[in-house]
Scaffold this motif. Structure first.
Motif, PDB file in Angstrom:
ATOM      1  N   ARG A  46       1.017  -1.110   0.202  1.00 47.39           N
ATOM      2  CA  ARG A  46      -0.033   0.034  -0.198  1.00 47.39           C
ATOM      3  C   ARG A  46       0.741   1.098   0.098  1.00 47.39           C
ATOM      4  NH1 ARG A  46      -3.039   3.016   4.559  1.00 47.39           N
ATOM      5  NH2 ARG A  46      -4.274   4.455   3.312  1.00 47.39           N
ATOM      6  N   ASP A  47       1.729   1.362   0.863  1.00 45.98           N
ATOM      7  CA  ASP A  47       2.439   2.673   0.966  1.00 45.98           C
ATOM      8  C   ASP A  47       3.737   2.568   0.683  1.00 45.98           C
ATOM      9  OD1 ASP A  47       0.433   4.078   2.284  1.00 45.98           O
ATOM     10  OD2 ASP A  47       0.660   3.303   4.161  1.00 45.98           O
ATOM     11  N   GLU A  48       4.671   1.585   0.311  1.00 46.54           N
ATOM     12  CA  GLU A  48       5.856   1.422  -0.246  1.00 46.54           C
ATOM     13  C   GLU A  48       6.015   1.368  -1.537  1.00 46.54           C
ATOM     14  OE1 GLU A  48       9.250   0.262   2.544  1.00 46.54           O
ATOM     15  OE2 GLU A  48       7.663  -0.300   4.053  1.00 46.54           O
ATOM     16  N   ILE A  49       4.941   0.731  -2.100  1.00 45.41           N
ATOM     17  CA  ILE A  49       4.956   0.681  -3.746  1.00 45.41           C
ATOM     18  C   ILE A  49       3.884   1.671  -3.856  1.00 45.41           C
ATOM     19  CG2 ILE A  49       4.370  -0.873  -5.626  1.00 45.41           C
ATOM     20  CD1 ILE A  49       6.750  -1.774  -3.987  1.00 45.41           C
ATOM     21  N   LEU A  50       4.327   2.832  -4.490  1.00 53.95           N
ATOM     22  CA  LEU A  50       3.541   4.040  -4.559  1.00 53.95           C
ATOM     23  C   LEU A  50       2.473   3.517  -5.887  1.00 53.95           C
ATOM     24  CD1 LEU A  50       6.208   7.084  -4.500  1.00 53.95           C
ATOM     25  CD2 LEU A  50       4.759   5.786  -2.500  1.00 53.95           C
ATOM     26  N   PHE A  51       1.495   4.267  -5.670  1.00 48.32           N
ATOM     27  CA  PHE A  51       0.459   4.308  -6.579  1.00 48.32           C
ATOM     28  C   PHE A  51       0.850   4.980  -8.013  1.00 48.32           C
ATOM     29  CE2 PHE A  51      -3.627   6.622  -8.495  1.00 48.32           C
ATOM     30  CZ  PHE A  51      -3.977   5.322  -9.103  1.00 48.32           C
ATOM     31  N   GLY A  52       0.798   4.302  -9.082  1.00 52.58           N
ATOM     32  CA  GLY A  52       1.310   4.782 -10.181  1.00 52.58           C
ATOM     33  C   GLY A  52       0.938   3.477 -11.480  1.00 52.58           C
ATOM     34  N   TYR A  53       1.461   3.907 -12.742  1.00 55.36           N
ATOM     35  CA  TYR A  53       0.927   3.114 -13.656  1.00 55.36           C
ATOM     36  C   TYR A  53       2.341   2.605 -14.476  1.00 55.36           C
ATOM     37  CZ  TYR A  53      -3.646   5.007 -12.956  1.00 55.36           C
ATOM     38  OH  TYR A  53      -4.927   5.343 -12.137  1.00 55.36           O
ATOM     39  N   ASN A  54       1.904   1.202 -14.450  1.00 56.70           N
ATOM     40  CA  ASN A  54       3.401   0.353 -14.901  1.00 56.70           C
ATOM     41  C   ASN A  54       2.928   0.224 -16.557  1.00 56.70           C
ATOM     42  OD1 ASN A  54       2.063  -0.902 -12.292  1.00 56.70           O
ATOM     43  ND2 ASN A  54       4.465  -0.940 -12.305  1.00 56.70           N
ATOM     44  N   VAL A  55       4.026  -0.353 -17.108  1.00 59.67           N
ATOM     45  CA  VAL A  55       3.920  -0.296 -18.490  1.00 59.67           C
ATOM     46  C   VAL A  55       2.878  -1.445 -19.069  1.00 59.67           C
ATOM     47  CG1 VAL A  55       5.721  -2.374 -18.817  1.00 59.67           C
ATOM     48  CG2 VAL A  55       5.474  -0.697 -20.527  1.00 59.67           C
ATOM     49  N   ALA A  56       2.693  -2.433 -18.014  1.00 62.65           N
ATOM     50  CA  ALA A  56       1.466  -3.454 -18.637  1.00 62.65           C
ATOM     51  C   ALA A  56       0.963  -3.976 -17.233  1.00 62.65           C
ATOM     52  CB  ALA A  56       2.067  -4.516 -19.416  1.00 62.65           C
ATOM     53  N   ASP A  57      -0.233  -4.336 -17.359  1.00 62.47           N
ATOM     54  CA  ASP A  57      -1.021  -5.237 -16.308  1.00 62.47           C
ATOM     55  C   ASP A  57      -0.508  -6.577 -15.728  1.00 62.47           C
ATOM     56  OD1 ASP A  57      -2.867  -3.496 -15.666  1.00 62.47           O
ATOM     57  OD2 ASP A  57      -4.543  -3.963 -17.171  1.00 62.47           O
ATOM     58  N   THR A  58       0.194  -7.184 -16.927  1.00 63.92           N
ATOM     59  CA  THR A  58       0.947  -8.255 -16.986  1.00 63.92           C
ATOM     60  C   THR A  58       2.261  -8.413 -16.198  1.00 63.92           C
ATOM     61  OG1 THR A  58       1.487  -8.335 -19.078  1.00 63.92           O
ATOM     62  CG2 THR A  58      -0.570  -9.389 -18.753  1.00 63.92           C
ATOM     63  N   ARG A  59       2.837  -7.386 -15.586  1.00 69.07           N
ATOM     64  CA  ARG A  59       4.138  -7.397 -14.992  1.00 69.07           C
ATOM     65  C   ARG A  59       4.165  -8.552 -13.955  1.00 69.07           C
ATOM     66  NH1 ARG A  59       8.426  -4.778 -16.822  1.00 69.07           N
ATOM     67  NH2 ARG A  59       8.950  -3.498 -14.964  1.00 69.07           N
ATOM     68  N   ARG A  60       5.544  -9.148 -13.984  1.00 67.86           N
ATOM     69  CA  ARG A  60       5.857  -9.978 -12.677  1.00 67.86           C
ATOM     70  C   ARG A  60       5.767  -9.459 -11.721  1.00 67.86           C
ATOM     71  NH1 ARG A  60      10.349 -14.471 -15.048  1.00 67.86           N
ATOM     72  NH2 ARG A  60       9.166 -14.994 -16.870  1.00 67.86           N
ATOM     73  N   ALA A  61       5.518 -10.103 -10.631  1.00 68.92           N
ATOM     74  CA  ALA A  61       5.420  -9.458  -9.051  1.00 68.92           C
ATOM     75  C   ALA A  61       6.809  -8.949  -8.871  1.00 68.92           C
ATOM     76  CB  ALA A  61       5.264 -10.299  -8.200  1.00 68.92           C
ATOM     77  N   SER A  62       7.954  -9.464  -9.106  1.00 70.79           N
ATOM     78  CA  SER A  62       9.266  -8.882  -9.094  1.00 70.79           C
ATOM     79  C   SER A  62       9.655  -7.911  -9.837  1.00 70.79           C
ATOM     80  CB  SER A  62      10.307 -10.152  -9.428  1.00 70.79           C
ATOM     81  OG  SER A  62      10.247 -10.431 -10.812  1.00 70.79           O
ATOM     82  N   SER A  63       9.082  -7.675 -10.904  1.00 73.89           N
ATOM     83  CA  SER A  63       9.109  -6.571 -11.664  1.00 73.89           C
ATOM     84  C   SER A  63       8.405  -5.279 -11.147  1.00 73.89           C
ATOM     85  CB  SER A  63       8.870  -6.683 -13.273  1.00 73.89           C
ATOM     86  OG  SER A  63       9.507  -7.716 -13.715  1.00 73.89           O
ATOM     87  N   VAL A  64       7.186  -5.493 -10.570  1.00 72.22           N
ATOM     88  CA  VAL A  64       6.410  -4.554  -9.961  1.00 72.22           C
ATOM     89  C   VAL A  64       7.270  -4.085  -8.706  1.00 72.22           C
ATOM     90  CG1 VAL A  64       4.110  -3.794  -8.770  1.00 72.22           C
ATOM     91  CG2 VAL A  64       4.289  -5.220 -10.546  1.00 72.22           C
ATOM     92  N   LEU A  65       7.634  -4.891  -8.002  1.00 71.25           N
ATOM     93  CA  LEU A  65       8.657  -4.576  -6.844  1.00 71.25           C
ATOM     94  C   LEU A  65       9.880  -3.613  -7.376  1.00 71.25           C
ATOM     95  CD1 LEU A  65       9.570  -4.882  -3.996  1.00 71.25           C
ATOM     96  CD2 LEU A  65      10.759  -7.102  -4.674  1.00 71.25           C
ATOM     97  N   ALA A  66      10.618  -4.187  -8.359  1.00 73.81           N
ATOM     98  CA  ALA A  66      11.477  -3.125  -9.255  1.00 73.81           C
ATOM     99  C   ALA A  66      11.312  -1.809  -9.356  1.00 73.81           C
ATOM    100  CB  ALA A  66      12.323  -4.122 -10.083  1.00 73.81           C
TER     101      ALA A  66
END
Length: 257
Positions: A46-66
């Protein structure tokens, strides 16, 4: 109910990735009770992964973390991977939301390009024999606080990434029960899925061709710039009257009242 499939590693839920394992180890989350593990992972996303828009919905979890940021679908993927790595069974519930929920983040100049129905999801976690809905992790606290300050007299808001009838006191804190922050914008229920992989293999966002290229390469960066401004307290004004802040959903699937 067998829980094994709700703990599976998948292509998107790469819960055994080194970065995910390191995060869990560094934070000491494995030493916590199941209730506390859920809360720790939830608060982090919720708070350490900021709200924002990634390149795709299908990003792997580790990529979202990065990436360090995400929206409903990508944050859900990361939260699920963390939960499964912590031994907490979870699944995905898929929906669509009306585009009006993203008004104020999507610039007015290109708002017409956004699909009417936008894929959305929340996480359902299994605890003490019950499934609990988790959606309140989507907006980080700074964004939510800015919206609360910008609209002190409002209870209902469906814009700027929020969809709630309880703006000043939304159900977003992990307390062992359901949390929500976008559900009043939901206009269709697509069902429950074992993983985001299964969801996105069946449903694909209607944003392809030139519109898809523009979103990935230009518009989402513009949107993220606007989210950053909201986080700083600069909430853009929407044209029209207060109706622009209400759900543009003919038959609401959920209400917070």
């Amino acid at each position: 109910m067998p829980n094994s499939r709700f703990l599976d590693v998948t292509q998107m839920l790469d819960s055994k990735a080194a970065a995910i394992a390191a995060l869990i180890s560094d934070r000491g989350w494995q030493q916590l009770s199941p209730h506390e593990r859920i809360g720790a992972a939830y608060d982090y996303v919720r708070d350490e992964i900021l709200f924002g828009y990634n390149v795709a919905d299908t990003r792997r979890a580790s990529s979202v973390l990065a990436d360090g940021y995400g929206q409903c679908n990508t944050k859900a993927t990361l939260l699920m991977a963390l939960l499964r790595a912590l031994g907490i069974p979870c699944r995905l519930h898929g929906f669509t939301i009306d585009k009006s929920l993203q008004r104020g983040i999507v610039p007015e100049l290109v708002y017409w390009m956004a699909p009417r129905n936008i894929l959305h999801s929340w996480v359902e976690v299994r605890l003490d024999g019950q499934w609990i809905n988790l959606e309140g992790f989507i907006l980080d606290q700074q964004v939510l606080s800015s919206l609360q300050a910008a609209f002190p007299g409002r209870t209902s808001l469906c814009a700027y990434g929020a969809g709630t009838d309880c703006l000043q006191a939304p159900m977003v804190t992990w307390q062992g029960r359901d949390t929500y922050i976008q559900r009043t914008g939901i206009n269709a229920d697509l069902g429950v899925f074992d993983s985001p992989d299964a969801f996105f293999s069946e449903y694909e966002q209607a944003l392809t061709g030139v519109r898809g290229w523009l979103y990935r390469n230009i518009i989402r960066h513009w949107m993220n710039h606007r989210v950053a401004a909201i986080r700083r307290g600069a909430v853009p004004t929407l044209p029209g009257d207060g109706n622009a802040l209400m759900p543009d959903v003919p038959a609401r699937v959920f209400t917070d009242r």
